[in-house]
Design a protein around this motif. Structure first.
Motif, PDB file in Angstrom:
ATOM      1  N   LEU A  24       4.221   7.085  17.284  1.00 48.39           N
ATOM      2  CA  LEU A  24       4.288   5.897  16.431  1.00 48.39           C
ATOM      3  C   LEU A  24       3.628   6.127  15.083  1.00 48.39           C
ATOM      4  CD1 LEU A  24       3.695   2.918  18.858  1.00 48.39           C
ATOM      5  CD2 LEU A  24       5.833   3.872  18.003  1.00 48.39           C
ATOM      6  N   HIS A  25       3.045   7.289  14.873  1.00 49.00           N
ATOM      7  CA  HIS A  25       2.331   7.510  13.619  1.00 49.00           C
ATOM      8  C   HIS A  25       3.084   8.355  12.611  1.00 49.00           C
ATOM      9  CE1 HIS A  25      -1.249   5.324  14.561  1.00 49.00           C
ATOM     10  NE2 HIS A  25      -1.137   5.782  15.777  1.00 49.00           N
ATOM     11  N   TYR A  26       3.659   9.437  13.026  1.00 49.08           N
ATOM     12  CA  TYR A  26       4.319  10.341  12.097  1.00 49.08           C
ATOM     13  C   TYR A  26       3.437  10.486  10.857  1.00 49.08           C
ATOM     14  CZ  TYR A  26       8.338   9.879  15.144  1.00 49.08           C
ATOM     15  OH  TYR A  26       9.165   9.880  16.217  1.00 49.08           O
ATOM     16  N   SER A  27       4.022  10.411   9.683  1.00 49.73           N
ATOM     17  CA  SER A  27       3.208  10.498   8.468  1.00 49.73           C
ATOM     18  C   SER A  27       3.430   9.275   7.588  1.00 49.73           C
ATOM     19  CB  SER A  27       3.531  11.778   7.699  1.00 49.73           C
ATOM     20  OG  SER A  27       4.897  11.780   7.342  1.00 49.73           O
ATOM     21  N   ARG A  28       3.926   8.215   8.175  1.00 50.63           N
ATOM     22  CA  ARG A  28       4.207   7.033   7.382  1.00 50.63           C
ATOM     23  C   ARG A  28       2.941   6.254   7.064  1.00 50.63           C
ATOM     24  NH1 ARG A  28       3.636   3.113  10.566  1.00 50.63           N
ATOM     25  NH2 ARG A  28       4.957   1.546  11.310  1.00 50.63           N
ATOM     26  N   LYS A  29       3.037   5.434   6.057  1.00 52.97           N
ATOM     27  CA  LYS A  29       1.914   4.599   5.634  1.00 52.97           C
ATOM     28  C   LYS A  29       2.282   3.142   5.837  1.00 52.97           C
ATOM     29  CE  LYS A  29       0.290   7.581   1.929  1.00 52.97           C
ATOM     30  NZ  LYS A  29      -0.047   7.659   0.512  1.00 52.97           N
ATOM     31  N   PHE A  30       1.257   2.329   5.933  1.00 52.68           N
ATOM     32  CA  PHE A  30       1.478   0.895   5.840  1.00 52.68           C
ATOM     33  C   PHE A  30       1.605   0.589   4.363  1.00 52.68           C
ATOM     34  CE2 PHE A  30      -0.655   1.561   9.839  1.00 52.68           C
ATOM     35  CZ  PHE A  30       0.132   0.814  10.695  1.00 52.68           C
ATOM     36  N   LEU A  31       2.432  -0.377   4.042  1.00 50.99           N
ATOM     37  CA  LEU A  31       2.694  -0.725   2.648  1.00 50.99           C
ATOM     38  C   LEU A  31       2.212  -2.141   2.357  1.00 50.99           C
ATOM     39  CD1 LEU A  31       6.317   0.709   2.464  1.00 50.99           C
ATOM     40  CD2 LEU A  31       4.196   1.799   1.699  1.00 50.99           C
ATOM     41  N   PRO A  32       1.809  -2.408   1.108  1.00 51.75           N
ATOM     42  CA  PRO A  32       1.371  -3.770   0.780  1.00 51.75           C
ATOM     43  C   PRO A  32       2.401  -4.835   1.171  1.00 51.75           C
ATOM     44  CG  PRO A  32       0.762  -2.285  -0.982  1.00 51.75           C
ATOM     45  CD  PRO A  32       1.618  -1.485  -0.022  1.00 51.75           C
ATOM     46  N   GLY A  33       3.684  -4.533   1.022  1.00 52.69           N
ATOM     47  CA  GLY A  33       4.735  -5.481   1.384  1.00 52.69           C
ATOM     48  C   GLY A  33       4.804  -5.787   2.865  1.00 52.69           C
ATOM     49  N   ASP A  34       4.170  -4.934   3.684  1.00 52.99           N
ATOM     50  CA  ASP A  34       4.138  -5.183   5.131  1.00 52.99           C
ATOM     51  C   ASP A  34       3.375  -6.456   5.474  1.00 52.99           C
ATOM     52  OD1 ASP A  34       5.608  -2.886   5.732  1.00 52.99           O
ATOM     53  OD2 ASP A  34       3.815  -1.654   6.050  1.00 52.99           O
ATOM     54  N   ALA A  35       2.592  -6.960   4.539  1.00 58.01           N
ATOM     55  CA  ALA A  35       1.869  -8.213   4.780  1.00 58.01           C
ATOM     56  C   ALA A  35       2.840  -9.345   5.102  1.00 58.01           C
ATOM     57  CB  ALA A  35       1.010  -8.577   3.573  1.00 58.01           C
ATOM     58  N   ALA A  36       4.092  -9.214   4.672  1.00 53.58           N
ATOM     59  CA  ALA A  36       5.099 -10.250   4.909  1.00 53.58           C
ATOM     60  C   ALA A  36       5.398 -10.447   6.393  1.00 53.58           C
ATOM     61  CB  ALA A  36       6.387  -9.911   4.157  1.00 53.58           C
ATOM     62  N   ILE A  37       5.004  -9.507   7.229  1.00 52.15           N
ATOM     63  CA  ILE A  37       5.239  -9.665   8.665  1.00 52.15           C
ATOM     64  C   ILE A  37       4.497 -10.888   9.200  1.00 52.15           C
ATOM     65  CG2 ILE A  37       3.379  -8.203   9.607  1.00 52.15           C
ATOM     66  CD1 ILE A  37       5.778  -7.042  11.422  1.00 52.15           C
ATOM     67  N   ASP A  38       3.421 -11.261   8.515  1.00 52.19           N
ATOM     68  CA  ASP A  38       2.689 -12.500   8.802  1.00 52.19           C
ATOM     69  C   ASP A  38       2.108 -12.988   7.471  1.00 52.19           C
ATOM     70  OD1 ASP A  38       1.135 -14.629   9.559  1.00 52.19           O
ATOM     71  OD2 ASP A  38      -0.164 -13.481  10.895  1.00 52.19           O
ATOM     72  N   PRO A  39       2.872 -13.815   6.747  1.00 53.35           N
ATOM     73  CA  PRO A  39       2.454 -14.220   5.395  1.00 53.35           C
ATOM     74  C   PRO A  39       1.337 -15.257   5.348  1.00 53.35           C
ATOM     75  CG  PRO A  39       4.536 -15.255   5.965  1.00 53.35           C
ATOM     76  CD  PRO A  39       4.174 -14.352   7.117  1.00 53.35           C
ATOM     77  N   GLY A  41      -2.326 -17.157   5.477  1.00 52.02           N
ATOM     78  CA  GLY A  41      -3.717 -16.949   5.083  1.00 52.02           C
ATOM     79  C   GLY A  41      -3.983 -15.850   4.080  1.00 52.02           C
ATOM     80  N   ASP A  42      -4.535 -14.764   4.564  1.00 46.64           N
ATOM     81  CA  ASP A  42      -5.063 -13.718   3.698  1.00 46.64           C
ATOM     82  C   ASP A  42      -4.091 -12.565   3.451  1.00 46.64           C
ATOM     83  OD1 ASP A  42      -5.061 -12.731   6.241  1.00 46.64           O
ATOM     84  OD2 ASP A  42      -7.142 -12.058   6.228  1.00 46.64           O
ATOM     85  N   ALA A  43      -2.809 -12.839   3.432  1.00 41.09           N
ATOM     86  CA  ALA A  43      -1.797 -11.793   3.267  1.00 41.09           C
ATOM     87  C   ALA A  43      -1.992 -11.022   1.961  1.00 41.09           C
ATOM     88  CB  ALA A  43      -0.390 -12.379   3.335  1.00 41.09           C
ATOM     89  N   ALA A  44      -2.357 -11.712   0.892  1.00 43.24           N
ATOM     90  CA  ALA A  44      -2.550 -11.025  -0.395  1.00 43.24           C
ATOM     91  C   ALA A  44      -3.739 -10.071  -0.333  1.00 43.24           C
ATOM     92  CB  ALA A  44      -2.733 -12.042  -1.517  1.00 43.24           C
ATOM     93  N   ALA A  45      -4.817 -10.496   0.301  1.00 43.16           N
ATOM     94  CA  ALA A  45      -5.994  -9.623   0.436  1.00 43.16           C
ATOM     95  C   ALA A  45      -5.661  -8.417   1.310  1.00 43.16           C
ATOM     96  CB  ALA A  45      -7.169 -10.404   1.029  1.00 43.16           C
ATOM     97  N   TRP A  46      -4.885  -8.647   2.367  1.00 42.22           N
ATOM     98  CA  TRP A  46      -4.454  -7.551   3.241  1.00 42.22           C
ATOM     99  C   TRP A  46      -3.620  -6.552   2.444  1.00 42.22           C
ATOM    100  CZ3 TRP A  46      -0.121  -5.107   5.099  1.00 42.22           C
ATOM    101  CH2 TRP A  46      -0.250  -4.375   6.282  1.00 42.22           C
ATOM    102  N   ALA A  47      -2.669  -7.063   1.674  1.00 38.83           N
ATOM    103  CA  ALA A  47      -1.807  -6.188   0.866  1.00 38.83           C
ATOM    104  C   ALA A  47      -2.633  -5.369  -0.121  1.00 38.83           C
ATOM    105  CB  ALA A  47      -0.757  -7.021   0.130  1.00 38.83           C
ATOM    106  N   ASP A  48      -3.622  -5.997  -0.748  1.00 40.60           N
ATOM    107  CA  ASP A  48      -4.495  -5.270  -1.684  1.00 40.60           C
ATOM    108  C   ASP A  48      -5.271  -4.163  -0.961  1.00 40.60           C
ATOM    109  OD1 ASP A  48      -3.660  -6.895  -3.764  1.00 40.60           O
ATOM    110  OD2 ASP A  48      -5.461  -8.166  -3.729  1.00 40.60           O
ATOM    111  N   ALA A  49      -5.761  -4.467   0.234  1.00 45.50           N
ATOM    112  CA  ALA A  49      -6.528  -3.470   0.997  1.00 45.50           C
ATOM    113  C   ALA A  49      -5.651  -2.295   1.408  1.00 45.50           C
ATOM    114  CB  ALA A  49      -7.164  -4.119   2.221  1.00 45.50           C
ATOM    115  N   VAL A  50      -4.425  -2.573   1.802  1.00 44.50           N
ATOM    116  CA  VAL A  50      -3.494  -1.498   2.166  1.00 44.50           C
ATOM    117  C   VAL A  50      -3.144  -0.679   0.928  1.00 44.50           C
ATOM    118  CG1 VAL A  50      -1.130  -1.038   2.939  1.00 44.50           C
ATOM    119  CG2 VAL A  50      -2.606  -2.581   4.244  1.00 44.50           C
TER     120      VAL A  50
END
Length: 187
Positions: A24-39, A41-50
């Motif tokens: 499940l890891h390969y070499s992919r990254k989480f992306l700021p846009g992934d915050a949309a999976i649960d928009p 509360g703190d989705a913007a802060a999560w996106a910034d952290a990613v």
């Protein structure tokens, strides 16, 4: 195009009786846009952290990226979405999905990493995730009987180290239970 290369290679490996171990890891990254999976509360802060995590060197980010689904709800939802896409994908060269294909021996959930290991190696997370982890530690430690739990990174005495190990293990156990149940639900 990437799916086609992946599918073709795996079909060619199948012809030679070579089995697959998927991760499940390969070499992919989480992306700021992934915050949309649960928009919520703190989705913007999560996106910034990613986004911050993705700007770190691979040496600094490799363990935190691997462990993000263990400690973070959104990252785990993204991980589940990825697993579902991977296992339900039908290889046009074999006619089978990866989830039903006996060529796949197993699916790796986490590779060579643990929260305790990450701490020993002085890994950190972006502040957003550090704060979330620290808040969870404080609650866990207080429930375990520590009256004034300090930062889990500053644990020194034997009892606090034992409780910290239990804290980390609780995250990992929850992750594995949750992911196993989810994957079994996919069939």
């Amino acid at each position: 195009e990437a799916w086609d290369r992946f599918d073709y290679l795996n079909a060619a490996l199948r012809k030679r009786n070579i089995r697959l171990v998927l991760s499940l890891h390969y070499s992919r990254k989480f992306l700021p846009g992934d915050a949309a999976i649960d928009p919520s509360g703190d989705a913007a802060a999560w996106a910034d952290a990613v986004g911050e995590l993705n700007n770190w060197s691979w040496q600094k980010s490799i363990d935190p990226v691997k462990l993000l689904p263990v400690i973070d709800r959104r990252a785990r939802l993204v991980q589940k979405e990825f697993a579902q896409t991977l296992l339900n994908h039908r290889n046009p060269y074999t006619g089978k999905t990866y989830g039903e294909d006996a060529q796949v021996l197993y699916l790796e959930l986490l590779n060579e990493s643990s929260l305790e290991y990450a701490l020993i190696c002085n890994n950190t997370f972006p502040d957003y995730f550090e704060r979330e982890l620290q808040a969870a530690w404080t609650l866990f430690a207080q429930k375990a009987g520590l009256e004034n739990p300090r930062n889990f990174r500053q644990a020194k005495d034997k009892d606090t180290l034992r409780i910290r190990a239990q804290f980390f293990r609780s995250f990992e156990d929850d992750y594995f239970r949750d992911m196993r149940a989810f994957l079994r639900g996919l069939g």
